[in-house]
Write a protein that holds these residues in place. Structure first.
Motif, short mmCIF file in Angstrom:
data_model
loop_
_atom_site.label_atom_id
_atom_site.label_comp_id
_atom_site.label_asym_id
_atom_site.label_seq_id
_atom_site.Cartn_x
_atom_site.Cartn_y
_atom_site.Cartn_z
N ASN A 1 19.66 -16.08 -31.48
CA ASN A 1 18.20 -16.07 -31.47
C ASN A 1 17.70 -16.25 -30.03
O ASN A 1 18.29 -17.00 -29.25
CB ASN A 1 17.62 -17.20 -32.32
CG ASN A 1 17.90 -17.01 -33.80
OD1 ASN A 1 17.26 -16.22 -34.47
ND2 ASN A 1 18.89 -17.75 -34.31
N VAL A 2 16.59 -15.60 -29.73
CA VAL A 2 15.94 -15.74 -28.43
C VAL A 2 14.47 -16.08 -28.66
O VAL A 2 13.80 -15.44 -29.47
CB VAL A 2 16.04 -14.44 -27.59
CG1 VAL A 2 15.25 -14.58 -26.28
CG2 VAL A 2 17.49 -14.10 -27.30
N VAL A 3 14.00 -17.09 -27.95
CA VAL A 3 12.57 -17.40 -27.93
C VAL A 3 12.05 -17.06 -26.55
O VAL A 3 12.49 -17.62 -25.54
CB VAL A 3 12.30 -18.88 -28.25
CG1 VAL A 3 10.82 -19.21 -28.01
CG2 VAL A 3 12.67 -19.19 -29.69
N VAL A 4 11.13 -16.09 -26.49
CA VAL A 4 10.52 -15.70 -25.22
C VAL A 4 9.26 -16.55 -25.03
O VAL A 4 8.31 -16.47 -25.81
CB VAL A 4 10.16 -14.20 -25.21
CG1 VAL A 4 9.48 -13.83 -23.89
CG2 VAL A 4 11.40 -13.36 -25.43
N ALA A 5 9.28 -17.38 -23.99
CA ALA A 5 8.16 -18.28 -23.71
C ALA A 5 7.83 -18.23 -22.22
O ALA A 5 7.54 -19.24 -21.60
CB ALA A 5 8.52 -19.71 -24.14
N THR A 6 7.88 -17.02 -21.66
CA THR A 6 7.71 -16.87 -20.21
C THR A 6 6.25 -16.98 -19.78
O THR A 6 5.97 -17.02 -18.58
CB THR A 6 8.29 -15.52 -19.74
OG1 THR A 6 7.93 -14.50 -20.68
CG2 THR A 6 9.79 -15.60 -19.66
N ASP B 1 23.35 -20.63 -30.33
CA ASP B 1 22.44 -20.35 -31.44
C ASP B 1 21.08 -19.89 -30.94
O ASP B 1 20.43 -19.04 -31.55
CB ASP B 1 22.25 -21.60 -32.30
CG ASP B 1 23.52 -22.03 -33.01
OD1 ASP B 1 24.26 -21.15 -33.47
OD2 ASP B 1 23.78 -23.25 -33.07
N LEU B 2 20.64 -20.48 -29.82
CA LEU B 2 19.27 -20.26 -29.37
C LEU B 2 19.21 -20.29 -27.85
O LEU B 2 19.68 -21.24 -27.22
CB LEU B 2 18.36 -21.36 -29.94
CG LEU B 2 16.89 -21.35 -29.52
CD1 LEU B 2 16.18 -20.12 -30.08
CD2 LEU B 2 16.19 -22.63 -29.99
N VAL B 3 18.65 -19.25 -27.25
CA VAL B 3 18.32 -19.28 -25.83
C VAL B 3 16.80 -19.16 -25.70
O VAL B 3 16.18 -18.31 -26.34
CB VAL B 3 19.04 -18.17 -25.03
CG1 VAL B 3 18.66 -16.78 -25.49
CG2 VAL B 3 18.75 -18.32 -23.54
N VAL B 4 16.23 -20.06 -24.94
CA VAL B 4 14.79 -20.09 -24.72
C VAL B 4 14.54 -19.64 -23.29
O VAL B 4 15.06 -20.23 -22.34
CB VAL B 4 14.23 -21.51 -24.93
CG1 VAL B 4 12.71 -21.51 -24.72
CG2 VAL B 4 14.59 -22.03 -26.31
N VAL B 5 13.76 -18.59 -23.13
CA VAL B 5 13.45 -18.06 -21.80
C VAL B 5 12.04 -18.49 -21.44
O VAL B 5 11.07 -18.00 -22.01
CB VAL B 5 13.59 -16.53 -21.76
CG1 VAL B 5 13.38 -16.04 -20.33
CG2 VAL B 5 14.94 -16.09 -22.28
N GLY B 6 11.94 -19.43 -20.52
CA GLY B 6 10.65 -19.99 -20.14
C GLY B 6 10.57 -21.45 -20.56
O GLY B 6 10.82 -21.78 -21.72
#
Length: 556
Positions: free
Chosen positions: A329-334, A227-232
């Motif tokens: 969904n992707v959350v970019v938090a790099t 459902d969700l991949v968080v990068v960072g």
């Protein structure tokens, strides 16, 4: 033969009868005999042990080199942070006198602690303290290599950023290192080595290889769509992981280096709501990791994102090692990374006195030495105050003519009152000099061009940051500085992408539907830990909206 206890592990207050009763609800009482091993260094910490009677010795080493770190009696509990994070044990625990222990499986323990927050806080505080003490004492695995080797410095940086207990044996200075190499039958040119508790020798391992041995990294399933991949995995990313996993989203977190992000390199964060005495970046990161794990998020470190694309409404994150992770969904938090200081000698001494973080790991290399900090923001101010606890003198070198425009008032007041911190305005570093490590700095007044030599044994650099968005160059719209615009800032530019959804981008949504940006990487962000955490939580709420539009993943 065992030596006497060194009393560095901790003397944390014993559990109360009520706390033991809570643990009994999901544990099993087990008789133990003298010499029985409850924890073995280099193996998984799969159980939590509370001592009911008898004593248990926490030991480092084996055989004739066995060293007792601490004796635990009734009411004490064993282990450290690895029990909660799925890492391997750094020390062994051996029954010293027969008795009984209460054994609780690590999964059952995490579930229990979520229901009993007071008990959870007691155990977590002790585990955090033990991890810091292990690091400060130089226990853990050993890195053997030359200070001149880039791979040695890479391994040292990886261990420090991930807050892993370790010690370094410098081939040029440590005679014991040469003897150990001879014993292992390994030539100096085959270094650096990682010696894992006399259990395994790794020859110049990659960061990924070391992470797998320790238990930091797992193999991310490429065939499933989450459902969700968080990068960072900075504050914004970890907040998204906690809120996403706690609300039932299958969640994967990726970070190229370590959990904690830029905040994790801070010695103390003092303006974060709810922590009036402040909290170190390390503790904030570790608490968030434990919390995310407890809700079922999977955290992979190191796992570097190398690209992003969308196929039929599903986002595909490509990894540098060739793997992929698919998500709705992707959350970019790099986040953003501190800029490198450009001056002769700086690159040569990175890791040998030039640092871009100021934590326990970096500070222990220059205890009781005069040091310098470059920068005029909060990170530089916090670093100066932290280092001044043990350094006889800390020079805070600031390019501008004041601190007011970039540093919080409470930090300025404390710095001005501190007798060992010397602020030099209008000052820039022109050269770093030394033999095999930093010995002095040549600094210049940028008004008069007058130069002087500062006898400093370390240089800590905090001179602004650049966004970590190079992997997104061809995927999402970036502003002229490389940050990611979101919401209405990209609505006009990418209107065609949104026609099938019949809506404009959501508040934190990038130019790609279902891809959100939070924290320092986002254009116009506040650049504070609290705002990053808030945006991480908000992104999960928006991800639910997008998930409702496109439906759940086809493959689970």
């Amino acid at each position: 033969m065992r030596t006497q206890p060194a009393d560095i592990y901790d003397a944390y207050p014993p559990l109360t009868d009520d706390q033991i009763a809570i643990l009994r609800s999901c544990g099993q009482v087990r008789p133990v005999r003298e010499g029985e091993q409850l924890l073995r260094a280099g193996e998984p910490s799969e159980e939590f042990f509370a001592v009911l009677s008898g004593t248990v010795a926490v030991v480092e080493g084996q055989g004739d080199h066995e060293h007792v770190v601490q004796l635990h009696g009734p009411g004490s509990f064993l282990g450290e942070l690895g029990v909660l994070e799925g890492q391997l044990a750094y020390l062994s625990a051996v029954v010293n006198t027969p008795g009984k222990v209460l054994a609780v499986g690590s999964t059952a323990l995490r579930d229990l602690l979520s229901r009993e927050p007071a008990l959870g806080d007691v155990i977590l505080r002790a585990y955090l303290l033990r991890r810091r003490m292990l690091a400060g004492a130089g226990m853990g695995f050993r890195i053997i290599g030359s200070a001149l080797s880039p791979d040695t410095r890479r391994l040292l940086e990886f261990a420090a950023r991930n807050r892993l207990p370790h010690r370094w044996s410098d081939l040029e200075k440590d005679t014991e290192a040469e003897s150990l190499l001879t014993h292992l039958g390994i030539a100096p040119e085959d270094t650096p080595l990682v010696v894992w508790h006399d259990y395994r020798v790794l020859r110049n391992p990659s960061n990924v290889e070391l992470a797998r041995v320790i238990g930091l990294r797992t193999d991310t399933a490429a065939e499933a769509t989450c459902d969700l991949v968080v990068v960072g995995a900075g504050p914004g990313g970890l907040a998204a992981a906690v809120y996403g996993a706690s609300e039932g989203l299958s969640t994967v977190v990726l970070d190229a280096v370590a959990t904690g992000g830029q905040a994790g390199t801070s010695s103390r964060i003092e303006n974060y709501l709810g922590f009036p005495a402040g909290i170190s970046g390390m503790e904030l990161a570790e608490r968030a990791v434990v919390q995310a794990n407890r809700f079922g998020a999977r955290i992979d470190v190191p796992a570097e994102a190398a690209g992003l694309e969308q196929r039929d409404g599903t986002s595909l994150v490509r990894l540098a090692d060739g793997g992929t992770v698919a998500a709705t969904n992707v959350v970019v938090a790099t986040g953003a990374r501190y800029r490198r200081l450009i001056a002769p000698g700086v690159q040569r001494f990175e890791g040998l006195g030039v640092h871009y973080a100021a934590t326990l790991w970096e500070a222990r290399t220059c205890r009781l030495d005069t040091v310098a900090v470059v920068g005029g923001g909060n990170s530089a101010g916090q670093a100066a105050l932290f280092l001044a606890r043990e350094s006889p003198a800390v020079y805070l070198l600031v390019r501008s003519g004041d601190l007011e425009h970039s540093m919080s008032r409470y930090l300025i007041d404390r710095i001005e009152r501190h007798p060992r911190i010397h602020v030099q305005l209008h000052t820039e570093v022109r050269e770093v000099t030394g033999e095999d490590r930093v010995e002095s700095l040549i600094v210049e007044d940028n008004r008069t061009r007058e130069q002087q030599v500062l006898a400093a044994r370390a240089l800590f650099v905090f001179i602004g940051a650049r966004p970590a968005t190079s992997w997104l160059t061809d995927a999402v719209t970036l502003d002229r500085r490389g940050f990611i615009p979101t919401g209405q800032d990209v609505a006009q530019v990418t209107a065609d992408l949104w026609k099938p959804l019949a809506r404009s981008p959501l508040a934190l949504e990038t130019s790609l539907p279902g891809v959100f940006a939070v924290g320092d990487v986002r254009s116009g962000s506040v650049k504070r830990v609290a705002s990053a955490v808030g945006e991480g939580a908000m992104a999960v709420r928006l991800a639910h909206e997008h998930l409702g539009e496109v439906g759940p993943p086809a493959i689970r």
